[in-house]
Scaffold this motif. Structure first.
Motif, PDB file in Angstrom:
ATOM      1  N   UNK A 151       0.834  -1.214   0.000  1.00  0.00           N
ATOM      2  CA  UNK A 151       0.000   0.000   0.000  1.00  0.00           C
ATOM      3  C   UNK A 151       0.861   1.253   0.000  1.00  0.00           C
ATOM      4  N   UNK A 152       1.898   1.254   0.833  1.00  0.00           N
ATOM      5  CA  UNK A 152       2.740   2.440   0.942  1.00  0.00           C
ATOM      6  C   UNK A 152       3.414   2.773  -0.385  1.00  0.00           C
ATOM      7  N   UNK A 153       3.980   1.762  -1.052  1.00  0.00           N
ATOM      8  CA  UNK A 153       4.663   2.048  -2.317  1.00  0.00           C
ATOM      9  C   UNK A 153       3.676   2.447  -3.408  1.00  0.00           C
ATOM     10  N   UNK A 154       2.447   1.954  -3.325  1.00  0.00           N
ATOM     11  CA  UNK A 154       1.404   2.440  -4.232  1.00  0.00           C
ATOM     12  C   UNK A 154       1.153   3.925  -4.030  1.00  0.00           C
ATOM     13  N   UNK A 155       1.062   4.339  -2.762  1.00  0.00           N
ATOM     14  CA  UNK A 155       0.850   5.763  -2.449  1.00  0.00           C
ATOM     15  C   UNK A 155       2.072   6.614  -2.796  1.00  0.00           C
ATOM     16  N   UNK A 156       3.247   5.974  -2.823  1.00  0.00           N
ATOM     17  CA  UNK A 156       4.468   6.680  -3.238  1.00  0.00           C
ATOM     18  C   UNK A 156       4.581   6.761  -4.771  1.00  0.00           C
ATOM     19  N   UNK A 157       3.521   6.291  -5.461  1.00  0.00           N
ATOM     20  CA  UNK A 157       3.403   6.384  -6.918  1.00  0.00           C
ATOM     21  C   UNK A 157       4.336   5.432  -7.670  1.00  0.00           C
ATOM     22  N   UNK A 158       4.693   4.320  -7.015  1.00  0.00           N
ATOM     23  CA  UNK A 158       5.387   3.233  -7.706  1.00  0.00           C
ATOM     24  C   UNK A 158       4.328   2.379  -8.406  1.00  0.00           C
ATOM     25  N   UNK A 159       4.703   1.703  -9.467  1.00  0.00           N
ATOM     26  CA  UNK A 159       3.758   0.802 -10.131  1.00  0.00           C
ATOM     27  C   UNK A 159       4.378  -0.591 -10.259  1.00  0.00           C
ATOM     28  N   UNK A 160       3.522  -1.588 -10.238  1.00  0.00           N
ATOM     29  CA  UNK A 160       3.979  -2.976 -10.311  1.00  0.00           C
ATOM     30  C   UNK A 160       4.489  -3.293 -11.708  1.00  0.00           C
ATOM     31  N   UNK A 161       5.657  -3.967 -11.755  1.00  0.00           N
ATOM     32  CA  UNK A 161       6.173  -4.381 -13.071  1.00  0.00           C
ATOM     33  C   UNK A 161       6.289  -5.898 -13.211  1.00  0.00           C
TER      34      UNK A 161
END
Length: 197
Positions: A151-161
């Protein structure tokens, strides 16, 4: 990494300091936890191995490590070891892309979780990587069951690759651009960085 040996980063609620010998025993106690071993993909080490690891990380120009302190506790008691709550790291392990860093964070102290301390510490580390180490792309590898980090990295605007069922982890990525840099700065407006302690 030698570049951050005399660096202290002060945020509103956390303080980042270089990982030094004085921190090893507390860090070693944390890493006895099966939960933290699982989430960080770490093997248990003896205390002697932990001291050797700290020394090697300090010398390794491909690893940048900061210990995260609870700033209020640190300012009150002036004791780094008693104020430790976790660590954050950058790994420069993609030799084809020397300005790409893998980032990770661990809030080891349970009482420090859920207070956005990890959020602030991660943003301060991302800014340090961009401003001081010329990072232009980040990746993060997170265990599939680590819901709070995902959740945190999603909010940090990272995207799954990608996803690895073998390692049970998801790889996230974020390219550095001007808009994101402005956002990171806006999230940590009251932070300061001291290069010489």
């Amino acid at each position: 990494m030698k570049i951050n040996l005399s660096t202290q980063i002060l945020g509103a609620n956390v303080c980042l300091v270089p990982y030094k010998e004085i921190h090893v025993e507390r860090y070693h106690e944390w890493m006895k936890s099966p939960e933290l071993q699982h989430l960080t993909g770490s093997e248990p080490l003896s205390i002697d191995e932990e001291y050797q690891m700290q020394k090697s990380w300090q010398e390794d120009e491909n690893k940048c490590t900061f210990i995260i302190l609870d700033r209020n506790q640190f300012l009150l008691y002036k004791n780094e070891v008693d104020s430790m709550i976790g660590d954050t790291n950058l790994y420069f392990n993609n030799f084809d892309e020397p300005h790409t860093a893998e980032c990770e964070i661990m809030i080891a102290e349970e009482k420090a979780r859920g207070q956005r301390l990890g959020w602030e510490a991660m943003i301060l580390m991302l800014r340090y990587g961009i401003e001081k180490l010329q990072v232009n792309k980040y990746c993060a590898k997170i265990k599939m069951d680590n819901v709070s980090s995902i959740k945190m990295f999603g909010k940090l605007q990272f995207h799954e690759i990608s996803r690895s069922t073998v390692f049970e982890e998801i790889t996230f990525e974020r390219l550095v651009d001007e808009q994101w840099i402005k956002w990171l700065i806006s999230e940590t407006l009251n932070s300061t960085r001291n290069e010489n302690q």
